[in-house]
Motif scaffolding. Sequence first.
Motif, PDB file in Angstrom:
ATOM      1  N   THR A 285       0.856  -1.185   0.000  1.00  0.00           N
ATOM      2  CA  THR A 285       0.000   0.000   0.000  1.00  0.00           C
ATOM      3  C   THR A 285       0.892   1.234   0.000  1.00  0.00           C
ATOM      4  O   THR A 285       1.787   1.357   0.839  1.00  0.00           O
ATOM      5  CB  THR A 285      -0.911   0.022   1.241  1.00  0.00           C
ATOM      6  N   PHE A 286       0.650   2.146  -0.942  1.00  0.00           N
ATOM      7  CA  PHE A 286       1.424   3.382  -1.045  1.00  0.00           C
ATOM      8  C   PHE A 286       0.544   4.547  -0.593  1.00  0.00           C
ATOM      9  O   PHE A 286      -0.596   4.686  -1.064  1.00  0.00           O
ATOM     10  CB  PHE A 286       1.846   3.648  -2.494  1.00  0.00           C
ATOM     11  N   VAL A 287       1.055   5.392   0.294  1.00  0.00           N
ATOM     12  CA  VAL A 287       0.349   6.610   0.693  1.00  0.00           C
ATOM     13  C   VAL A 287       1.253   7.787   0.387  1.00  0.00           C
ATOM     14  O   VAL A 287       2.340   7.908   0.952  1.00  0.00           O
ATOM     15  CB  VAL A 287      -0.037   6.596   2.189  1.00  0.00           C
ATOM     16  N   THR A 288       0.802   8.657  -0.529  1.00  0.00           N
ATOM     17  CA  THR A 288       1.627   9.762  -0.995  1.00  0.00           C
ATOM     18  C   THR A 288       0.922  11.095  -0.773  1.00  0.00           C
ATOM     19  O   THR A 288      -0.214  11.151  -0.319  1.00  0.00           O
ATOM     20  CB  THR A 288       1.931   9.603  -2.491  1.00  0.00           C
ATOM     21  N   GLY A 289       1.607  12.171  -1.130  1.00  0.00           N
ATOM     22  CA  GLY A 289       1.001  13.493  -1.114  1.00  0.00           C
ATOM     23  C   GLY A 289       1.353  14.301   0.121  1.00  0.00           C
ATOM     24  O   GLY A 289       1.990  13.821   1.062  1.00  0.00           O
ATOM     25  N   GLN A 290       0.936  15.578   0.091  1.00  0.00           N
ATOM     26  CA  GLN A 290       1.128  16.441   1.249  1.00  0.00           C
ATOM     27  C   GLN A 290       0.434  15.847   2.471  1.00  0.00           C
ATOM     28  O   GLN A 290      -0.529  15.089   2.357  1.00  0.00           O
ATOM     29  CB  GLN A 290       0.521  17.820   0.991  1.00  0.00           C
ATOM     30  N   THR A 291       0.900  16.239   3.617  1.00  0.00           N
ATOM     31  CA  THR A 291       0.298  15.783   4.871  1.00  0.00           C
ATOM     32  C   THR A 291      -0.906  16.641   5.229  1.00  0.00           C
ATOM     33  O   THR A 291      -0.799  17.877   5.240  1.00  0.00           O
ATOM     34  CB  THR A 291       1.327  15.879   6.006  1.00  0.00           C
TER      35      THR A 291
END
Length: 404
Positions: free
Chosen positions: A340-346
């Motif tokens: 599972t990949f979680v990307t992007g700004q927080t």
Amino acid sequence: MAGNRGVVYEGPGKVSVKDIDFPDLVLKDGPGVPASNVGRKCEHGVILKVITTNICGSDQHMVRGRTTAPEGLVLGHEITGEVIEVGRDVEFIKKGDIVSVPFNIACGRCDMCRQQKTHICTNVNPERPGAAYGYVDMGGWVGGQSEYVMVPYADFQLLVFPDKEKAMEKILDLTMLSDIFPTGFHGAYSAGVKVGSTVYVAGAGPVGLAAAHSAQLLGASTVIVGDLKEERLEQARSFGCETVNLSKHDRLGEQIEQILGVPEVDCAVDAVGFEASGHGANAGEQPATVLNAIMDITQAGGQLGIPGLYVTEDPGAADTDAQTGSLKIRLGLGWAKAHTFVTGQTPVMQYNRHLMKSIFSGKAQIAKAVNATVINLDEAPQGYSQFDSGVARKFVIDPHGSIR
């Protein structure tokens, strides 16, 4: 009217402290401001006297010339300050409040904000979802590495510290709530860290150190941090992390096996991003290195938190593909291992209030973990230079001498 000074990007490798406009409750024309954002009224905003504002690795990408940031941009998206003026439409924020400003600018009204996805607000940046202060392609909002700054949508966005005296006692920890601490925590949390987890964190810069400390707070049994700089690894060891010096070792799995007895971890965090270097001596820049490495050493079914920055345009990249954000990622490996990949700004607002409580209780020692180092506004260019050299410090700018 009071004056104002700020840290201004003047081209690759150069920043300076200049006189800038005193903020008003309107977004005026300036470097990076899209035409449709010019003149935007912000009676829902406040003016802050900046108490602390931090230098971020994301700022450093721009200063190195690795983005399309325009010259003249006032930098700075990590802001803590005292409210000195409130707009007509502000109801709950008061003059004198000391507040943390999430680096994500968010309206609180669009569908994304209603889902707590404040990092991809659809109303604050006409060019793409999401906005930030003093950052390329993020709506043109003026940065906060300055003496004073305007913050829109104050009632929705601002985190008010409940006790001003205690807040100033803890200000070096609390200043990390605007970005680095929630970002590090988001990396660990989205990687699925829980009690007993074994975790690999790529990068021992401030975000990587924040992710490592966050993994400990979440109950990890072992946190392994990899970096090319021994000074940074020493900082990671100072609060109980295992480390791997990637300038000396190009087989990460073997190093992990020496620590854990197996060549894999439960989950991993990429706190490096697009300026990644290859592993081993004199490997040079290889922007897909970290992503491929964490897929390799994370067990099947594991999660990968990726708070490290990746961009759509990198004029300084070594090849034409990377210049448009196209990297040679072994996606088939990640697919085969069902990662599972979680990307992007927080989405800072999902975490900052709880992390604030952890700071006030003494559970979180984030300033110590990242080696917070206070400088004045005029020392900011030197701080950028030292940070670029890889020192194990998180530079905190104190523009008014509030904490020195």
